[in-house]
Scaffold this motif. Structure first.
Motif, short mmCIF file in Angstrom:
data_model
loop_
_atom_site.label_atom_id
_atom_site.label_comp_id
_atom_site.label_asym_id
_atom_site.label_seq_id
_atom_site.Cartn_x
_atom_site.Cartn_y
_atom_site.Cartn_z
N ALA A 57 0.84 -1.15 0.06
CA ALA A 57 0.00 -0.11 -0.10
C ALA A 57 0.93 1.25 0.00
N ARG A 58 0.33 2.37 -0.76
CA ARG A 58 1.21 3.40 -0.83
C ARG A 58 0.49 4.74 -0.19
N VAL A 59 1.06 5.81 0.26
CA VAL A 59 0.34 6.87 0.66
C VAL A 59 1.55 7.98 0.24
N ILE A 60 1.03 8.87 -0.44
CA ILE A 60 1.78 10.21 -0.65
C ILE A 60 1.62 11.10 0.45
N THR A 61 2.67 11.74 0.43
CA THR A 61 2.64 12.89 1.76
C THR A 61 3.93 13.78 1.65
N SER A 62 3.71 14.84 2.21
CA SER A 62 4.87 15.74 2.43
C SER A 62 5.81 15.14 3.33
N GLY A 63 7.24 15.23 3.00
CA GLY A 63 8.14 14.51 4.00
C GLY A 63 8.29 15.32 5.23
N THR A 64 7.67 16.43 5.29
CA THR A 64 7.62 17.14 6.65
C THR A 64 6.59 16.79 7.53
N SER A 74 11.42 5.75 12.74
CA SER A 74 11.35 4.25 13.49
C SER A 74 12.29 3.51 12.55
N GLY A 75 12.59 3.78 11.29
CA GLY A 75 13.26 2.93 10.53
C GLY A 75 12.51 1.61 9.90
N GLY A 76 11.14 1.70 10.33
CA GLY A 76 10.42 0.73 9.76
C GLY A 76 9.11 0.33 10.56
N ALA A 77 8.20 1.33 10.82
CA ALA A 77 7.10 1.26 11.75
C ALA A 77 5.98 0.48 11.41
N ARG A 95 4.44 -3.08 7.83
CA ARG A 95 5.67 -2.45 8.24
C ARG A 95 5.74 -1.16 7.23
N ALA A 96 5.93 -0.18 7.40
CA ALA A 96 5.80 1.15 6.77
C ALA A 96 7.31 1.80 6.83
N VAL A 97 7.87 2.29 5.28
CA VAL A 97 9.04 2.86 5.25
C VAL A 97 8.62 4.19 4.38
N VAL A 98 9.71 5.01 4.58
CA VAL A 98 9.52 6.39 3.51
C VAL A 98 10.37 6.06 2.44
N ARG A 99 9.73 6.40 1.35
CA ARG A 99 10.84 6.18 -0.08
C ARG A 99 10.74 7.81 -0.51
N THR A 100 11.85 8.12 -1.12
CA THR A 100 12.23 9.43 -1.26
C THR A 100 12.69 9.49 -2.93
N SER A 101 13.04 8.51 -3.48
CA SER A 101 13.54 8.55 -4.83
C SER A 101 12.52 9.16 -5.73
N PRO A 102 12.88 9.98 -6.73
CA PRO A 102 11.94 10.40 -7.72
C PRO A 102 11.08 9.34 -8.56
N GLU A 103 11.76 8.31 -8.86
CA GLU A 103 11.03 7.17 -9.63
C GLU A 103 9.87 6.68 -8.79
N GLN A 131 4.42 -2.56 3.46
CA GLN A 131 4.28 -3.92 3.07
C GLN A 131 3.26 -4.47 3.99
N VAL A 132 2.03 -4.99 3.37
CA VAL A 132 1.10 -5.57 4.21
C VAL A 132 1.33 -7.02 4.65
N THR A 133 1.17 -7.07 6.16
CA THR A 133 1.55 -8.46 6.90
C THR A 133 0.18 -9.07 7.35
#
Length: 139
Positions: A57-64, A74-77, A95-103, A131-133
């Protein structure tokens, strides 16, 4: 064997069937719940997309945003993403992580556009990738 509070298994979302898939393609807002260190959960409304084949699953948001900062710190909340429509509901845990690459951001924006509408411009945009568990719900 995974500890109950630290799930590691990935679930097969395709096997959940067409009603589940349709529910996660319909236009609904969700709530994303993250854990604050030593405090109550942080729950906010979000738009989300779900890739059934990869279980992501993906959520777009501001990095701030608070949600992005909490997950990044958290490094993987462990998070919960919940969607409700009347009596129908579904919660995705993982478990969620933040992705920042333009792609990765561009891919998430395309997915968001397909489900909702084109997002407003945001040069600070990041992607929360979950990553859905575990899946809860009645659809």
């Amino acid at each position: 064997m995974p500890r109950p509070n630290h799930p590691r298994r990935i679930v097969n979302l395709v096997e959940r069937g067409s009603a589940f898939a349709a529910f996660w393609q319909e236009r609904h807002l969700c709530t994303l719940s993250t854990a604050r260190p030593g405090g109550p959960p942080h729950a906010v409304p979000v738009g989300a997309t779900l890739d059934l084949e990869t279980g992501v699953a993906r959520v777009i948001t501001s990095g701030t945003s608070a949600k992005a900062r909490l997950i990044a710190a958290s490094g993987g909340a462990l998070v919960a993403l919940c969607q409700v429509d009347g009596r129908r509901w579904s919660t995705l845990e993982g478990r969620a992580v933040v992705r920042t690459s333009p792609e990765e951001v561009a891919d998430a924006e395309r997915r968001y556009t397909a489900r909702y509408k084109p997002p407003r411009a945001n040069p600070a945009r990041v992607v929360i990738e979950i990553q859905v568990t575990r899946v809860l719900g009645n659809v």
